[in-house]
Every structure is written in structure tokens, then in C-alpha cells.
Design an enzyme around this catalytic site. Structure first.
Site, PDB file in Angstrom:
ATOM      1  N   ASP A  82      41.363  43.565  30.137  1.00  0.00           N
ATOM      2  CA  ASP A  82      40.916  42.644  31.188  1.00  0.00           C
ATOM      3  C   ASP A  82      39.456  42.960  31.545  1.00  0.00           C
ATOM      4  OD1 ASP A  82      41.187  40.678  33.117  1.00  0.00           O
ATOM      5  OD2 ASP A  82      41.996  42.048  34.633  1.00  0.00           O
ATOM      6  N   ASP A 232      46.801  40.331  39.992  1.00  0.00           N
ATOM      7  CA  ASP A 232      46.753  41.776  40.203  1.00  0.00           C
ATOM      8  C   ASP A 232      47.004  42.086  41.682  1.00  0.00           C
ATOM      9  OD1 ASP A 232      46.315  44.459  40.137  1.00  0.00           O
ATOM     10  OD2 ASP A 232      44.244  44.393  39.464  1.00  0.00           O
TER      11      ASP A 232
HETATM   12  O1  G3H Z   1      41.495  39.893  36.116  1.00  0.00           O
HETATM   13  C1  G3H Z   1      42.372  39.991  36.993  1.00  0.00           C
HETATM   14  C2  G3H Z   1      42.644  38.935  37.969  1.00  0.00           C
HETATM   15  O2  G3H Z   1      41.636  37.981  37.916  1.00  0.00           O
HETATM   16  C3  G3H Z   1      42.999  39.475  39.324  1.00  0.00           C
HETATM   17  O3  G3H Z   1      42.948  38.515  40.340  1.00  0.00           O
HETATM   18  O4  G3H Z   1      42.702  39.891  42.398  1.00  0.00           O
HETATM   19  O5  G3H Z   1      43.441  37.534  42.515  1.00  0.00           O
HETATM   20  O6  G3H Z   1      44.962  39.232  41.585  1.00  0.00           O
HETATM   21  P1  G3H Z   1      43.550  38.825  41.772  1.00  0.00           P
HETATM   22 ZN    ZN Z   2      39.738  38.695  36.678  1.00  0.00          ZN
END
Ligand code: G3H
Ligand code: ZN
Length: 284
Positions: A82, A232
């Protein structure tokens, strides 16, 4: 079954107009919560390791755990890097067995973003690893990556075709108004921009910063080409709330399993809810 690429998972999602959740893992409990939910829902799933996740658990543990989970699973499981920060990191992840990588060149000027993404595709594709690129710049904070609101940029539809043609990425993250971390206000997504981008390219699109986005907006995004949705923060919230609750109820508890078990269950519930919302349940 073994790990499959994100490309393979998203091909079906695009064909059948649903989205697959991409959930960040940092330890065994999070991984088990995600996999248990996927098995219960008969849903394909994408596991992701962020910069902070790699730093915390180590690439060896992340890969070994994800591989073991995928081998035991009866649904398709991918392991994605990621927000990959460098060519070298991408190569390390591929070597360890990741089935997909994201190279986030969104902080570079367009031509440099194209150049680094292209270089990643050139090493990833020959070994069956799929690649996610990013256009625009997603605001907010995820681990060590912080983008101020004033520096966040929405994806420019004029750049999309050229980026995809030059890089040959397999899926594309587009900044349309979401942010990483906990929202202070209500996120405002630019659906017109998303529709425009979706009409220009025939590629699965990716939504980052999806924690805290309303169910209605998530469904609108899927209807406009979003096939991968990153979560996340909502897992972190479920985890920490459950741990706090357990310790408040039973301050004398010292058994890690009795503290982490309820947290694992709470995260599983979140993942199940997302899979149903994204339409990936019963698709495996
Ligand atoms: O790359 C990870 C996600 O874009 C996390 O997004 O902080 O809204 O869960 P979030
Ligand atoms: Zn992200």
C-alpha cells in the site's frame, strides 16, 4: 489456494460491478479478522501492508502470515503493497512474494509519476505481480505519510488517459475528495470527476480514504467505476474500542488472548459489513 494478483480479483469485480475491500494488516489478529470475514461471506479479499505496517511487523512476518492465510483460504486472497514509496521497496516486496504493489508517485510532478510507475510495471508484470498507480494527491495521514489539506489535489481527468497508456497500470487510485484517517467534517466526494474519469478509461478504479465515507457515497462510487476500496482507520477504531472496553470491564485481565480476542471479533464485524456494502459477498 495461494496468493492471487489484485488484477485477477478486480477483473471479476469490474465485470460484475462490485468492489473488493482492501484491508491493512499489522498483526495476526487483524489478518485473521479479515480472512474469517472473507470466508464467512464467500468474498474475495485484498490484504495490504502500509509503510507503518511493514515497519511494525516486518516484511518477513507480513508475507509469511499472508501466504499462510491465502494457502488455507477457500476464497481468492491478494497481498498488496500500500502506497509504495520507492522502486527499491517494490522490488523487495515482489521478492518476498507480494502478489500486487502500489507505487504512489502522486507527490511527484506528472512526468516523474509516469516514469517511476512505468519502471515498477516493467519489473512487476513479467513475474505476474499487478500494479496500482495514483493520480491526484489524497489528503490526511496514514502512518508516516501526511498530506496537508492545502496540498491535497484531485485527480485531473486530462491526465488519466496518458498516464494509463504510458504506464500500463492494472488499476488506478484517483483522488476525488476522500482523505486518510479520521474525518473532522463530512467528506465531499467529486462524483462528476469520477464519472468523467471512468468514461475515459477501461480500468478498475481505487478509492483510498474510504473509512468514514457514508454507505450511500460508497455505493455511488461503485456505480461510477470504483472496484477496490481501502479501509484501515475503521479497523483501528474497532480494534482499540474493543480493547478499551475489555480492559474497562476487567482491569485485572492479563491474558493477551482475552484482550485481543474481542478486538479480533469486532474487526471481523467491520469487514463483514464492508463486504456486504461493497457487493463482494457471495462473489468468490
Ligand atoms: O491506503 C489505505 C487507505 O486509503 C486507508 O484509508 O484511513 O480511510 O481507512 P482510511
Ligand atoms: Zn491510501
Amino acid at each position: 489456494m495461494g496468493l492471487v494478483s489484485v488484477k485477477e480479483i478486480l477483473a471479476d469485480a469490474k465485470a460484475r460491478s462490485y468492489a473488493v475491500g482492501a484491508f491493512n494488516l499489522n498483526n495476526m489478529e487483524i489478518l485473521q479478522a479479515i480472512i474469517r470475514a472473507a470466508e464467512a461471506e464467500r468474498s474475495p479479499v485484498i490484504l495490504q501492508a502500509s509503510q507503518g505496517g511493514i515497519k511494525y511487523a516486518g516484511l518477513e512476518y507480513i508475507t509469511a502470515m499472508a501466504k499462510a492465510a491465502a494457502e488455507m483460504a477457500t476464497v481468492p486472497v491478494a497481498l498488496n503493497l500500500d502506497h509504495g514509496t520507492s522502486f527499491e521497496q517494490v522490488v523487495r516486496c515482489i521478492r518476498h512474494g507480494f502478489s500486487a504493489v502500489m507505487i504512489d508517485g502522486s507527490h511527484y510532478p506528472f512526468e516523474e509519476n509516469v516514469a517511476i510507475t512505468k519502471r515498477v510495471v516493467e519489473v512487476a508484470h513479467p513475474v505476474g505481480v499487478s500494479v496500482e498507480g495514483e493520480l491526484g494527491r489524497i489528503g490526511g495521514t496514514e502512518d508516516d505519510i501526511h498530506v496537508d489539506e492545502k496540498d491535497a489535489l484531485l485527480a485531473d481527468p486530462d491526465e488519466v488517459v496518458s498516464f494509463v497508456e504510458q504506464t500500463q497500470v492494472d488499476c488506478l487510485a484517483v483522488a476525488i475528495g476522500t482523505a486518510h484517517g479520521v474525518y473532522r467534517g463530512t467528506p465531499k466526494l467529486d462524483f462528476e470527476r469520477l464519472s468523467k474519469i471512468n468514461s475515459l478509461i477501461d480500468l478498475p478504479l481505487v478509492l483510498h480514504g474510504a473509512s468514514g465515507v457514508s454507505d450511500e457515497d460508497i455505493q455511488k462510487a461503485i456505480a461510477r467505476g470504483i472496484c477496490k476500496i481501502n479501509i484501515d482507520t475503521e479497523l483501528r477504531q474497532a480494534f482499540s474500542e474493543a480493547v478499551r472496553k475489555k480492559l474497562a470491564e476487567d482491569p485485572e485481565e492479563i491474558d493477551p488472548r482475552k484482550i485481543l480476542g474481542p478486538a479480533r471479533d469486532a474487526m471481523q464485524e467491520v469487514v463483514v459489513r464492508k463486504m456486504r456494502l461493497f457487493g463482494s459477498s457471495q462473489k468468490a
